[in-house]
Design a protein around this motif. Structure first.
Motif, PDB file in Angstrom:
ATOM      1  N   VAL A   1      19.620  61.972 -22.626  1.00 18.19           N
ATOM      2  CA  VAL A   1      19.814  60.556 -22.253  1.00 18.19           C
ATOM      3  C   VAL A   1      18.679  59.933 -21.703  1.00 18.19           C
ATOM      4  O   VAL A   1      18.429  58.725 -22.224  1.00 18.19           O
ATOM      5  CB  VAL A   1      20.836  60.119 -21.233  1.00 18.19           C
ATOM      6  N   ALA A   2      17.866  60.483 -20.922  1.00 11.37           N
ATOM      7  CA  ALA A   2      16.565  60.020 -20.461  1.00 11.37           C
ATOM      8  C   ALA A   2      15.558  59.641 -21.664  1.00 11.37           C
ATOM      9  O   ALA A   2      14.827  58.890 -21.608  1.00 11.37           O
ATOM     10  CB  ALA A   2      16.080  60.638 -19.225  1.00 11.37           C
ATOM     11  N   ALA A   3      15.812  60.718 -22.383  1.00  8.25           N
ATOM     12  CA  ALA A   3      14.579  60.720 -23.653  1.00  8.25           C
ATOM     13  C   ALA A   3      14.767  59.623 -24.527  1.00  8.25           C
ATOM     14  O   ALA A   3      13.913  59.045 -25.161  1.00  8.25           O
ATOM     15  CB  ALA A   3      14.567  61.917 -24.376  1.00  8.25           C
ATOM     16  N   VAL A   4      16.315  59.065 -24.660  1.00 11.13           N
ATOM     17  CA  VAL A   4      16.786  58.016 -25.560  1.00 11.13           C
ATOM     18  C   VAL A   4      16.134  56.750 -24.687  1.00 11.13           C
ATOM     19  O   VAL A   4      15.493  55.781 -25.706  1.00 11.13           O
ATOM     20  CB  VAL A   4      17.916  58.080 -25.770  1.00 11.13           C
ATOM     21  N   GLY A   5      16.269  56.501 -23.599  1.00  9.96           N
ATOM     22  CA  GLY A   5      15.567  55.254 -22.911  1.00  9.96           C
ATOM     23  C   GLY A   5      16.508  54.133 -23.154  1.00  9.96           C
ATOM     24  O   GLY A   5      17.909  54.159 -23.584  1.00  9.96           O
ATOM     25  N   ARG A   6      15.979  53.032 -23.157  1.00  9.41           N
ATOM     26  CA  ARG A   6      16.446  51.800 -23.519  1.00  9.41           C
ATOM     27  C   ARG A   6      16.730  51.406 -25.127  1.00  9.41           C
ATOM     28  O   ARG A   6      15.876  51.561 -26.021  1.00  9.41           O
ATOM     29  CB  ARG A   6      15.752  50.571 -22.964  1.00  9.41           C
ATOM     30  N   VAL A   7      18.072  51.321 -25.406  1.00  5.10           N
ATOM     31  CA  VAL A   7      18.292  51.064 -26.977  1.00  5.10           C
ATOM     32  C   VAL A   7      19.307  50.006 -27.123  1.00  5.10           C
ATOM     33  O   VAL A   7      20.093  49.398 -26.114  1.00  5.10           O
ATOM     34  CB  VAL A   7      18.938  52.396 -27.483  1.00  5.10           C
ATOM     35  N   ASP A   8      19.558  49.373 -28.245  1.00  6.62           N
ATOM     36  CA  ASP A   8      20.630  48.621 -28.408  1.00  6.62           C
ATOM     37  C   ASP A   8      21.798  49.156 -28.318  1.00  6.62           C
ATOM     38  O   ASP A   8      23.022  48.612 -27.908  1.00  6.62           O
ATOM     39  CB  ASP A   8      20.212  47.861 -29.687  1.00  6.62           C
ATOM     40  N   VAL A   9      22.101  50.310 -29.207  1.00  9.86           N
ATOM     41  CA  VAL A   9      23.526  50.951 -29.097  1.00  9.86           C
ATOM     42  C   VAL A   9      23.133  52.361 -28.826  1.00  9.86           C
ATOM     43  O   VAL A   9      22.165  53.237 -29.375  1.00  9.86           O
ATOM     44  CB  VAL A   9      23.712  51.017 -30.604  1.00  9.86           C
ATOM     45  N   LEU A  10      24.004  52.855 -27.664  1.00  5.62           N
ATOM     46  CA  LEU A  10      23.925  54.340 -27.435  1.00  5.62           C
ATOM     47  C   LEU A  10      24.777  55.179 -28.051  1.00  5.62           C
ATOM     48  O   LEU A  10      26.049  54.632 -27.734  1.00  5.62           O
ATOM     49  CB  LEU A  10      24.034  54.390 -26.126  1.00  5.62           C
TER      50      LEU A  10
ATOM     51  N   ILE B   1      24.038  53.139 -18.531  1.00  4.76           N
ATOM     52  CA  ILE B   1      24.761  51.795 -18.820  1.00  4.76           C
ATOM     53  C   ILE B   1      24.218  50.870 -17.777  1.00  4.76           C
ATOM     54  O   ILE B   1      23.994  49.501 -18.047  1.00  4.76           O
ATOM     55  CB  ILE B   1      26.277  52.006 -19.046  1.00  4.76           C
ATOM     56  N   HIS B   2      24.353  51.167 -16.509  1.00  4.66           N
ATOM     57  CA  HIS B   2      24.099  50.580 -15.422  1.00  4.66           C
ATOM     58  C   HIS B   2      22.529  50.079 -15.336  1.00  4.66           C
ATOM     59  O   HIS B   2      22.062  48.926 -15.054  1.00  4.66           O
ATOM     60  CB  HIS B   2      24.441  51.302 -14.076  1.00  4.66           C
ATOM     61  N   GLU B   3      21.634  50.969 -15.709  1.00  7.40           N
ATOM     62  CA  GLU B   3      20.177  50.948 -15.731  1.00  7.40           C
ATOM     63  C   GLU B   3      19.489  50.131 -16.762  1.00  7.40           C
ATOM     64  O   GLU B   3      18.366  49.525 -16.637  1.00  7.40           O
ATOM     65  CB  GLU B   3      19.636  52.244 -15.397  1.00  7.40           C
ATOM     66  N   THR B   4      20.178  50.370 -18.083  1.00 13.86           N
ATOM     67  CA  THR B   4      19.505  49.899 -19.289  1.00 13.86           C
ATOM     68  C   THR B   4      20.110  48.765 -20.218  1.00 13.86           C
ATOM     69  O   THR B   4      19.687  48.200 -20.622  1.00 13.86           O
ATOM     70  CB  THR B   4      19.082  51.024 -20.069  1.00 13.86           C
ATOM     71  N   GLY B   5      21.553  48.859 -19.583  1.00 15.98           N
ATOM     72  CA  GLY B   5      22.441  47.881 -20.459  1.00 15.98           C
ATOM     73  C   GLY B   5      22.444  47.511 -21.877  1.00 15.98           C
ATOM     74  O   GLY B   5      21.970  46.567 -22.321  1.00 15.98           O
ATOM     75  N   PRO B   6      22.789  48.958 -22.577  1.00 15.62           N
ATOM     76  CA  PRO B   6      22.767  48.784 -23.972  1.00 15.62           C
ATOM     77  C   PRO B   6      24.020  47.833 -24.364  1.00 15.62           C
ATOM     78  O   PRO B   6      24.811  47.502 -23.670  1.00 15.62           O
ATOM     79  CB  PRO B   6      23.292  50.060 -24.471  1.00 15.62           C
ATOM     80  N   ASP B   7      23.899  47.162 -25.566  1.00 14.45           N
ATOM     81  CA  ASP B   7      24.872  46.246 -25.948  1.00 14.45           C
ATOM     82  C   ASP B   7      26.287  47.098 -26.226  1.00 14.45           C
ATOM     83  O   ASP B   7      27.158  46.491 -25.932  1.00 14.45           O
ATOM     84  CB  ASP B   7      24.498  45.676 -27.304  1.00 14.45           C
ATOM     85  N   LEU B   8      26.163  48.319 -26.765  1.00 16.79           N
ATOM     86  CA  LEU B   8      27.087  49.169 -27.073  1.00 16.79           C
ATOM     87  C   LEU B   8      26.955  50.269 -26.805  1.00 16.79           C
ATOM     88  O   LEU B   8      25.809  51.091 -26.937  1.00 16.79           O
ATOM     89  CB  LEU B   8      27.432  48.886 -28.756  1.00 16.79           C
ATOM     90  N   VAL B   9      28.007  51.257 -26.466  1.00 14.73           N
ATOM     91  CA  VAL B   9      27.808  52.604 -26.465  1.00 14.73           C
ATOM     92  C   VAL B   9      29.105  53.324 -26.948  1.00 14.73           C
ATOM     93  O   VAL B   9      30.409  52.615 -26.830  1.00 14.73           O
ATOM     94  CB  VAL B   9      28.071  53.246 -24.590  1.00 14.73           C
ATOM     95  N   LEU B  10      28.819  53.932 -28.066  1.00 14.57           N
ATOM     96  CA  LEU B  10      29.902  54.509 -29.191  1.00 14.57           C
ATOM     97  C   LEU B  10      30.015  55.723 -28.699  1.00 14.57           C
ATOM     98  O   LEU B  10      29.022  56.622 -28.663  1.00 14.57           O
ATOM     99  CB  LEU B  10      29.616  54.250 -30.235  1.00 14.57           C
ATOM    100  N   PHE B  11      31.267  56.344 -28.667  1.00  8.56           N
ATOM    101  CA  PHE B  11      31.650  57.604 -28.501  1.00  8.56           C
ATOM    102  C   PHE B  11      32.916  57.931 -29.105  1.00  8.56           C
ATOM    103  O   PHE B  11      33.608  57.224 -29.697  1.00  8.56           O
ATOM    104  CB  PHE B  11      31.456  57.966 -27.045  1.00  8.56           C
ATOM    105  N   GLY B  12      33.506  59.513 -28.948  1.00 10.00           N
ATOM    106  CA  GLY B  12      34.630  59.834 -29.201  1.00 10.00           C
ATOM    107  C   GLY B  12      35.312  60.969 -28.637  1.00 10.00           C
ATOM    108  O   GLY B  12      35.376  60.503 -27.329  1.00 10.00           O
TER     109      GLY B  12
END
Length: 255
Positions: free
Chosen positions: A170-179, A210-221
């Motif tokens: 998760v840290a390696a991904v960093g700040r993104v629009d969609v996680l 989510i709290h630290e980088t605030g992506p627009d979307l987090v998608l999961f299943g």
């Protein structure tokens, strides 16, 4: 731009071949393999090898949360497989992967689920199918970060990793629009399965992101019948994209 997103495919190769129809790209959040089908006992690797009655007995133990007994029961069955359990499972998984990877449209961006076997994926990923884990890709001008796998549970599914290893991705991904993750953030409403009547494991690291980088979307299943399929945390919309094996319908993302 139109992107279709699926998760928890669990062997549904025919539906997967149609999942990208009308889209510019397909995103898959893992769990390609069908090992046990809780809704259709005639399907899955375990049933193919040991029959419906043994499958019913194993699921009864799991649903009762008698995990040690479930492992002992399945272990006794695997001990009698000619050539050993590992070889039988790998052969069955390879058959499923051959059909599923062939069904992916181009382009597809895919990460692992907790029941996947990452070591086998290089044998099936082809040009136009990009495997991502702890990595970022740009799709239509937006940044998509991918984190695959699941966290350790009493179920001992094939690709469960430590909280620390998951958090590092998760840290390696960093700040993104969609996680894009297989498992949800660790929020009770998003992790509770109303049919199985239990909490699945969610990720504290994703919740922190989510709290630290605030992506627009987090998608999961991962959670097949969630108490809530979506919720907003701060500025971030969190969406369970659905149990694709059951619905055959992708989640549609447009911008």
């Amino acid at each position: 731009m139109r992107v279709h997103v699926v998760s928890d495919v669990h062997g549904a190769a025919e539906a997967l071949a149609r999942a990208g129809d009308g889209a510019d790209a397909l995103v898959c959040l893992g769990d390609l393999v069908l090992f046990l089908d809780y809704h259709d006992l005639d399907r899955g690797i375990f049933t193919d090898l040991f029959g419906v009655e043994n499958t019913r007995a194993l699921l009864a133990l799991r649903n009762a949360r008698r995990f040690a007994e479930a492992r002992a029961f399945s272990g006794s069955l695997w001990a009698g497989v000619p050539g050993g359990a590992r070889a039988a499972i790998e052969a069955a998984v390879r058959r499923q992967y051959a059909a599923l990877f062939a069904a992916f449209p181009t382009p597809t961006y895919v990460t692992y689920g907790n029941v996947d076997v990452p070591d086998l994926w290089p044998d099936y990923a082809r040009e136009g199918v990009t495997v991502l884990d702890g990595q970022v890709v740009e799709i239509g001008g937006r940044t998509f970060g991918f984190v695959g796998g699941g966290l350790r549970t009493p179920m001992h599914t094939p690709y469960e990793i430590s909280d620390e290893e998951y958090a590092a991705k998760v840290a390696a991904v960093g700040r993104v629009d969609v996680l894009c993750c297989h498992i949800p953030p660790a929020v009770p409403d998003l992790t509770y399965d109303v049919v199985a009547r239990r909490f699945e494991r969610g990720s504290e690291a994703v919740l922190r992101a989510i709290h630290e980088t605030g992506p627009d979307l987090v998608l999961f299943g991962h959670v097949h019948q969630p108490l809530r399929a979506r919720m907003r945390i701060g500025r971030t919309e969190c969406v369970n994209v659905g149990h694709f094996q059951a619905t055959g319908k992708p989640y549609v993302l447009t911008w």
